[in-house]
Write an enzyme that holds these catalytic residues in place. Sequence first.
Site, PDB file in Angstrom:
ATOM      1  N   ASN A  67       7.023   5.569   5.004  1.00  0.00           N
ATOM      2  CA  ASN A  67       8.060   4.534   4.901  1.00  0.00           C
ATOM      3  C   ASN A  67       7.387   3.170   4.765  1.00  0.00           C
ATOM      4  O   ASN A  67       7.562   2.273   5.582  1.00  0.00           O
ATOM      5  CB  ASN A  67       8.977   4.588   6.126  1.00  0.00           C
ATOM      6  CG  ASN A  67      10.270   3.839   5.909  1.00  0.00           C
ATOM      7  OD1 ASN A  67      10.436   2.717   6.357  1.00  0.00           O
ATOM      8  ND2 ASN A  67      11.188   4.466   5.208  1.00  0.00           N
TER       9      ASN A  67
ATOM     10  N   ARG B 137       9.504  -0.219   5.564  1.00  0.00           N
ATOM     11  CA  ARG B 137      10.522  -0.333   4.514  1.00  0.00           C
ATOM     12  C   ARG B 137      11.911  -0.390   5.112  1.00  0.00           C
ATOM     13  O   ARG B 137      12.742  -1.193   4.695  1.00  0.00           O
ATOM     14  CB  ARG B 137      10.435   0.837   3.527  1.00  0.00           C
ATOM     15  CG  ARG B 137      11.414   0.672   2.363  1.00  0.00           C
ATOM     16  CD  ARG B 137      11.425   1.874   1.432  1.00  0.00           C
ATOM     17  NE  ARG B 137      12.148   1.579   0.206  1.00  0.00           N
ATOM     18  CZ  ARG B 137      13.461   1.720   0.043  1.00  0.00           C
ATOM     19  NH1 ARG B 137      14.216   2.134   1.054  1.00  0.00           N
ATOM     20  NH2 ARG B 137      14.038   1.444  -1.120  1.00  0.00           N
ATOM     21  N   CYS B 138      12.196   0.471   6.082  1.00  0.00           N
ATOM     22  CA  CYS B 138      13.521   0.475   6.712  1.00  0.00           C
ATOM     23  C   CYS B 138      13.848  -0.881   7.334  1.00  0.00           C
ATOM     24  O   CYS B 138      15.000  -1.298   7.364  1.00  0.00           O
ATOM     25  CB  CYS B 138      13.588   1.547   7.800  1.00  0.00           C
ATOM     26  SG  CYS B 138      13.710   3.238   7.194  1.00  0.00           S
ATOM     27  N   MET B 139      12.815  -1.558   7.841  1.00  0.00           N
ATOM     28  CA  MET B 139      13.039  -2.796   8.582  1.00  0.00           C
ATOM     29  C   MET B 139      13.108  -4.025   7.689  1.00  0.00           C
ATOM     30  O   MET B 139      13.133  -5.148   8.206  1.00  0.00           O
ATOM     31  CB  MET B 139      11.921  -2.990   9.614  1.00  0.00           C
ATOM     32  CG  MET B 139      11.883  -1.950  10.704  1.00  0.00           C
ATOM     33  SD  MET B 139      10.709  -2.361  12.015  1.00  0.00           S
ATOM     34  CE  MET B 139       9.156  -2.349  11.106  1.00  0.00           C
TER      35      MET B 139
ATOM     36  N   GLY C 124      10.359   2.869   9.450  1.00  0.00           N
ATOM     37  CA  GLY C 124       9.103   2.192   9.202  1.00  0.00           C
ATOM     38  C   GLY C 124       9.297   0.822   8.589  1.00  0.00           C
ATOM     39  O   GLY C 124      10.411   0.288   8.563  1.00  0.00           O
TER      40      GLY C 124
END
Length: 412
Positions: A354, A399-401, A397
Amino acid sequence: MSTPTATPGPAHFADSEVGRLRTVMLHRPGDELKRLTPRNNDRLLFDGLPWVARAQEEHDAFAQALRDRDVEVLCLTQLLTETLASEQARLRAITTALAGLHLGDTLRGYLARFLADASPEELTTHLTAGIRNDEVRGGHGLVTSLLDPHDFLVDPLPNLLFTRDSSVWVRDRVAITSLAMPARRRETQLTELIYTDHPRFAGTRQLHGWASEHVEGGDVLLLGPGVVAVGVGERTTPAGVERFARQVFHAGLAHTVLAVPIAQERATMHLDTICTLVDVDAVVMYPNVADTLEAHAVTCASEPGDPDLVLQVAPAEPFLVAAARAMGIDALRRIDTGLDPVTAEREQWDDGNNTLALAPRVAVAYERNDGTNDRLEAAGIEVVRIAGSELGSGRGGPRCMSCPVVRDPLPE
């Protein structure tokens, strides 16, 4: 209260996952994480109870790592507070927050007055950290008597941390997503409020919307100019990807949408928990599904703007093959998160793939994923390592954040 004065900002744009990142929206963990308990963390979709102070330290270091690379960092709660200076925005925010059927008229009326009297800063806290039954000072009646004192009247939003899920930019338009889980629905309502009412985003054209069929931002990958992949599984529905594809084609934002069925397992909730881009022709990928992941190439037989769009859906073929063909390249380089099953599974669970690309061949990753990071560097990818022992407790991770708001365009 007066609305803040609009100031011209940079053009908001993203046509890939790897164009140089210029502006990103983050959410620093706040009081909403302190509301998690063993009693409610499953319902609020967190696997553990994070050490909030440490999570904040890790997030501050993440944000600083981005600033050190000349990335403008926008804070979601600051944007929300500035948005709530508008009386119109305040009314919409309060109305949607109190729309649940569990409150009853007496309590809803009290809470509406209570929230209306709050300052923009206080209202932001109430909307994100929630309000418990034992925290109200009025509106007492049947509902407050029968609810447990620790029940939430307005739920906290611990998953605001994952700003990628509630919106995604496709070229110069922002798609407000529709989150499938009830515990997360209000996230997209607040995100839509920011994009609609904050002066920075005045005039921004929007796609989709929180009331539409379910599409989550973690399932949407901008593979390159004109090519969008959308995972279909636990959180994004087939109807959601069809609606999204129609809107993208109607606006002339893409020539191909890849619909990617994914296994409905906790560790592979979104497409970006399986695969993310680290270069214009390279992906980091969970090897246990790399050889079985498939995609249907969806194209449009009509011209952009045609009200009667006809979608053409190709038979399923291997994802990497379909993606490369749509992107107009010979092949996508695959970098595995690990070769042996134990390492691959562990680093998959810790979001080894991620990653957040800052530019072609530069990516942010959790430092704990040694095997994945070694493979990235061996493949010529510069890895910007960040701590994530507490940030990762929500199973997301870098990217999600992060929601990229401005990226440099890639050549067509």
